[in-house]
Scaffold this active site. Structure first.
Site, PDB file in Angstrom:
ATOM      1  N   LYS A  48       5.427   1.719  -3.057  1.00 27.64           N
ATOM      2  CA  LYS A  48       5.334   3.065  -3.636  1.00 27.64           C
ATOM      3  C   LYS A  48       5.619   2.959  -5.119  1.00 27.64           C
ATOM      4  CE  LYS A  48       4.704   7.359  -2.244  1.00 27.64           C
ATOM      5  NZ  LYS A  48       3.986   7.850  -1.075  1.00 27.64           N
ATOM      6  N   ASN A 108      -2.084  19.187  -2.051  1.00 29.84           N
ATOM      7  CA  ASN A 108      -3.121  18.503  -1.273  1.00 29.84           C
ATOM      8  C   ASN A 108      -2.846  18.544   0.231  1.00 29.84           C
ATOM      9  OD1 ASN A 108      -3.676  15.553   0.033  1.00 29.84           O
ATOM     10  ND2 ASN A 108      -5.431  16.291  -1.112  1.00 29.84           N
ATOM     11  N   THR A 163      -4.503  13.666   4.916  1.00 27.73           N
ATOM     12  CA  THR A 163      -3.091  13.809   5.287  1.00 27.73           C
ATOM     13  C   THR A 163      -2.865  15.128   6.029  1.00 27.73           C
ATOM     14  OG1 THR A 163      -2.572  12.582   3.286  1.00 27.73           O
ATOM     15  CG2 THR A 163      -0.739  13.594   4.447  1.00 27.73           C
ATOM     16  N   ASP A 169       0.019  10.738  -4.658  1.00 26.63           N
ATOM     17  CA  ASP A 169       1.149  11.388  -3.978  1.00 26.63           C
ATOM     18  C   ASP A 169       1.390  12.657  -4.803  1.00 26.63           C
ATOM     19  OD1 ASP A 169       3.326  10.752  -1.763  1.00 26.63           O
ATOM     20  OD2 ASP A 169       4.448  11.570  -3.434  1.00 26.63           O
ATOM     21  N   LYS A 175       0.851  -1.194   0.000  1.00 33.58           N
ATOM     22  CA  LYS A 175       0.000   0.000   0.000  1.00 33.58           C
ATOM     23  C   LYS A 175       0.874   1.226   0.000  1.00 33.58           C
ATOM     24  CE  LYS A 175      -3.905   2.175   0.236  1.00 33.58           C
ATOM     25  NZ  LYS A 175      -3.474   2.863  -1.016  1.00 33.58           N
ATOM     26  N   LYS A 225       5.410   3.471   8.408  1.00 33.79           N
ATOM     27  CA  LYS A 225       4.245   4.343   8.571  1.00 33.79           C
ATOM     28  C   LYS A 225       2.971   3.508   8.628  1.00 33.79           C
ATOM     29  CE  LYS A 225       4.052   7.673   5.529  1.00 33.79           C
ATOM     30  NZ  LYS A 225       3.728   8.509   4.336  1.00 33.79           N
TER      31      LYS A 225
HETATM   32  P1  NDP Z   1       0.876  17.849  -4.458  1.00 35.43           P
HETATM   33  O1  NDP Z   1       1.349  17.475  -5.802  1.00 35.43           O
HETATM   34  O2  NDP Z   1      -0.582  18.049  -4.236  1.00 35.43           O
HETATM   35  O3  NDP Z   1       1.613  19.171  -3.958  1.00 35.43           O
HETATM   36  C1  NDP Z   1       2.990  19.216  -3.840  1.00 35.43           C
HETATM   37  C2  NDP Z   1       3.388  20.585  -3.369  1.00 35.43           C
HETATM   38  O4  NDP Z   1       4.764  20.582  -3.044  1.00 35.43           O
HETATM   39  C3  NDP Z   1       3.206  21.666  -4.433  1.00 35.43           C
HETATM   40  O5  NDP Z   1       2.941  22.899  -3.820  1.00 35.43           O
HETATM   41  C4  NDP Z   1       4.570  21.654  -5.107  1.00 35.43           C
HETATM   42  O6  NDP Z   1       4.889  22.869  -5.778  1.00 35.43           O
HETATM   43  C5  NDP Z   1       5.485  21.429  -3.944  1.00 35.43           C
HETATM   44  N1  NDP Z   1       6.694  20.745  -4.412  1.00 35.43           N
HETATM   45  C6  NDP Z   1       6.763  19.520  -4.988  1.00 35.43           C
HETATM   46  N2  NDP Z   1       8.012  19.233  -5.343  1.00 35.43           N
HETATM   47  C7  NDP Z   1       8.750  20.290  -4.991  1.00 35.43           C
HETATM   48  C8  NDP Z   1      10.122  20.583  -5.087  1.00 35.43           C
HETATM   49  N3  NDP Z   1      10.992  19.727  -5.652  1.00 35.43           N
HETATM   50  N4  NDP Z   1      10.537  21.774  -4.587  1.00 35.43           N
HETATM   51  C9  NDP Z   1       9.673  22.642  -4.018  1.00 35.43           C
HETATM   52  N5  NDP Z   1       8.351  22.413  -3.914  1.00 35.43           N
HETATM   53  C10 NDP Z   1       7.906  21.247  -4.382  1.00 35.43           C
HETATM   54  O7  NDP Z   1       1.439  16.708  -3.472  1.00 35.43           O
HETATM   55  P2  NDP Z   1       0.973  16.338  -2.003  1.00 35.43           P
HETATM   56  O8  NDP Z   1       0.496  17.545  -1.288  1.00 35.43           O
HETATM   57  O9  NDP Z   1       0.089  15.155  -2.091  1.00 35.43           O
HETATM   58  O10 NDP Z   1       2.338  15.817  -1.361  1.00 35.43           O
HETATM   59  C11 NDP Z   1       3.213  16.672  -0.626  1.00 35.43           C
HETATM   60  C12 NDP Z   1       4.122  15.830   0.261  1.00 35.43           C
HETATM   61  O11 NDP Z   1       3.328  15.066   1.176  1.00 35.43           O
HETATM   62  C13 NDP Z   1       4.985  14.800  -0.472  1.00 35.43           C
HETATM   63  O12 NDP Z   1       6.200  14.656   0.228  1.00 35.43           O
HETATM   64  C14 NDP Z   1       4.185  13.515  -0.337  1.00 35.43           C
HETATM   65  O13 NDP Z   1       5.006  12.381  -0.458  1.00 35.43           O
HETATM   66  C15 NDP Z   1       3.657  13.687   1.074  1.00 35.43           C
HETATM   67  N6  NDP Z   1       2.485  12.900   1.425  1.00 35.43           N
HETATM   68  C16 NDP Z   1       1.351  12.937   0.677  1.00 35.43           C
HETATM   69  C17 NDP Z   1       0.243  12.201   1.044  1.00 35.43           C
HETATM   70  C18 NDP Z   1      -1.032  12.261   0.302  1.00 35.43           C
HETATM   71  O14 NDP Z   1      -1.993  11.640   0.747  1.00 35.43           O
HETATM   72  N7  NDP Z   1      -1.141  13.011  -0.789  1.00 35.43           N
HETATM   73  C19 NDP Z   1       0.283  11.312   2.219  1.00 35.43           C
HETATM   74  C20 NDP Z   1       1.508  11.409   2.999  1.00 35.43           C
HETATM   75  C21 NDP Z   1       2.555  12.164   2.582  1.00 35.43           C
HETATM   76  P3  NDP Z   1       4.865  22.928  -7.391  1.00 35.43           P
HETATM   77  O15 NDP Z   1       3.402  22.971  -7.740  1.00 35.43           O
HETATM   78  O16 NDP Z   1       5.591  24.161  -7.723  1.00 35.43           O
HETATM   79  O17 NDP Z   1       5.534  21.681  -7.885  1.00 35.43           O
HETATM   80  O1  2IT Z   2       3.010   8.925   1.470  1.00 33.41           O
HETATM   81  C1  2IT Z   2       1.865   8.477   1.668  1.00 33.41           C
HETATM   82  O2  2IT Z   2       1.546   7.950   2.740  1.00 33.41           O
HETATM   83  C2  2IT Z   2       0.869   8.635   0.585  1.00 33.41           C
HETATM   84  N1  2IT Z   2       1.182   9.224  -0.441  1.00 33.41           N
HETATM   85  C3  2IT Z   2      -0.498   8.037   0.744  1.00 33.41           C
HETATM   86  C4  2IT Z   2      -0.493   6.571   0.406  1.00 33.41           C
HETATM   87  C5  2IT Z   2      -1.841   5.917   0.347  1.00 33.41           C
HETATM   88  O3  2IT Z   2      -1.852   4.737  -0.028  1.00 33.41           O
HETATM   89  O4  2IT Z   2      -2.863   6.533   0.659  1.00 33.41           O
END
Ligand code: NDP
Ligand code: 2IT
Length: 450
Positions: free
Chosen positions: A130, A245, A214, A170, A94, A118
């Site tokens: 992943k 997100n 998240t 992600d 997952k 996690k």
């Molecule tokens: P999104 O794609 O929705 O948003 C990512 C955000 O981070 C954007 O604002 C983006 O800016 C910025 N970003 C991405 N890459 C870079 C970079 N190299 N340098 C600077 N800014 C960056 O992703 P999420 O919000 O889903 O994910 C954000 C983090 O949370 C990640 O680390 C992900 O692994 C983690 N995460 C996500 C989960 C989920 O359920 N979605 C669960 C647990 C963890 P820009 O638009 O300019 O690229």
């Molecule tokens: O980093 C993470 O925990 C996620 N991107 C969510 C994974 C999931 O299966 O919901």
């Protein structure tokens, strides 16, 4: 200088480096877990007897595939797809899929490795995996996103299933992309197998609160940290990096709990709004037309500063939530946070804080919550989505949010209890790593040498 590794795992780490050359993010994630395991091995030598730690560092299966697609001009484009099925001792693999140009095997493996612990910490029956692609969604039309997502699933479908491997979103993958991939999976397999993907839309098998989970979960976790010292979000000044997100729903929950988020960012720059981020406007810009934080500054008026480049961690705050990407909070940023009086850093993103930055924070007495605990609410709610899919049920927002909050409270308490038990009171890193490790290690021992 990194912390020394316990002798018992030094050779495991050397082997990881030798067998996975150049995968620096994966090395970093492994090292961070191994650093915590000394006291566990001292107490429970059975984990070394079974070579459990060595086996944990080697994915059960790694899939790399070609993803051809045509752009709107009719040109053939080519990307690389990945799925690393890391560990299935506790349940089906997952974890999310990331679409970002920086994706390569080392990124997918670091994320998959983190995901094992996690997911274990959530207490729910999910293994770790992943995937993703080096596809860059920026500037691509909806039709291009659809063709790419369909081509990606045309290969991935044969490796996944509700009892096998259950991907989600992600970075760069949200409900839109999950929709196109679910549609293609359904077409190829001729099965309405809702539980094969999570993060689905509400009319086609998705769970309420998954979109928010998240960000909300990370804030519930910090709320527990604050409560533990008799404090609350009321009146707190907060900085949240990113504007995707995780960041958006972290901001929403902080505002609901009485804190004020004064800054957020994207990869081009950050904004500072001393009146507090206007979330309706930010959502309209990001979700409505996939705009930039610079558009927010332009729309909101002169009191909002937009800083191109630069470090958002220079903005003074009480609580900092890195919610963008790996290694976005380096040592100098940690020093700036300490200098400005920040007292809590909690990782909404995966591994956003570098090892030296973590050390700076801890030495200064800043309480630090690692991502595998603080951002586990997303995957936990994915497991709740699987539960609803399996029972063909659909829960209310209130019920699902309550489940999420309870899970985050349990993870928080599990971290602190475990840290106490192993002689590291208040250390959320040790608590999360050890509690995550022991549950999965016990299952691996029970399942034999596989
Ligand atoms: P999104 O794609 O929705 O948003 C990512 C955000 O981070 C954007 O604002 C983006 O800016 C910025 N970003 C991405 N890459 C870079 C970079 N190299 N340098 C600077 N800014 C960056 O992703 P999420 O919000 O889903 O994910 C954000 C983090 O949370 C990640 O680390 C992900 O692994 C983690 N995460 C996500 C989960 C989920 O359920 N979605 C669960 C647990 C963890 P820009 O638009 O300019 O690229
Ligand atoms: O980093 C993470 O925990 C996620 N991107 C969510 C994974 C999931 O299966 O919901």
């Amino acid at each position: 200088m990194p912390q020394p590794l316990p002798d018992s795992v030094q050779s495991v780490f050397e082997e990881v480096i030798r067998r996975n050359p150049g995968e620096t993010e994966f090395h970093q994630a492994v090292r961070e877990v191994l650093e915590s395991l000394g006291p566990v091995i001292a107490k429970h030598p059975q984990y070394t007897d079974g070579e459990i730690i060595r086996r944990l560092c080697e994915p059960e299966r790694q899939i790399i595939f070609r993803v051809p697609w045509t752009d709107d001009a009719g040109r053939v484009q080519l990307n690389r797809g990945f799925r690393v099925e890391f560990n299935s001792a506790l349940g089906p693999f997952k974890g999310g899929l990331r679409f970002h140009p920086s994706v390569y095997l080392g990124i997918v493996k670091f994320l998959g490795f983190e995901q094992i612990f996690k997911n274990s910490l959530t207490g729910l029956p999910i293994g770790g995996g992943k995937g993703g692609s080096d596809f860059d969604p920026k500037g691509r039309s909806d039709a291009e996103i659809m063709r790419f997502s369909q081509s990606f699933m045309t290969e991935l479908y044969r490796h996944i299933g509700e009892y096998t491997d259950v991907p989600a979103g992600d970075i760069g993958v949200g409900t839109r992309e999950i929709g196109y991939m679910f549609g293609q999976y359904k077409r190829i397999t001729n099965r309405y197998e809702s539980g094969v993907l999570t993060g689905k839309g509400l009319t086609w098998g998705g769970s309420r609160v998954r979109t928010e989970a998240t960000g909300y979960g990370a804030v519930f976790f910090v709320d527990e940290m604050l409560r533990a010292t008799g404090d609350s979000f009321e009146g707190k000044r907060v900085v949240v990096s990113g504007s995707g997100n995780v960041a958006i729903y972290a901001i929403e929950k902080i505002h609901q709990l009485g804190g004020t988020v004064v800054a957020c960012s994207d990869s081009n720059g950050y904004i500072v709004d001393e009146q507090g981020i206007d979330l309706d406007l930010l959502k309209e810009i990001k979700n409505g037309h996939r705009g930039r934080v610079a558009d927010y500054a332009a729309a909101r008026g002169a009191h909002v500063a937009y800083v191109e480049g630069g470090s958002i961690w220079d903005v003074p705050c009480d609580v900092a939530l890195p919610c963008a990407t790996q290694n976005e909070l380096p040592e100098d940023a940690a020093r700036a946070l300490v200098r400005n009086g920040c007292t809590i850093v909690a990782e909404g993103a995966n591994m956003p804080t570098t090892p030296t930055a973590i050390r700076v924070l801890r030495e200064a007495g800043v309480r630090f919550a690692p991502g595998k605990a603080a951002n586990a609410g997303g995957v936990a709610t994915s497991a709740l989505e699987m539960q609803q899919n399996a029972s063909r049920d659909s829960w209310s927002f209130e019920h699902t949010e309550e489940r999420l909050q309870t899970i985050m409270r349990q993870i928080h308490d599990r971290c602190l209890t475990t840290a106490d038990e192993y002689g590291a009171p208040g250390d959320y890193v040790a608590g999360a790593n050890i509690a995550g490790f022991t549950r999965v290690a016990d299952a691996m021992l029970a399942l034999g040498l596989i």
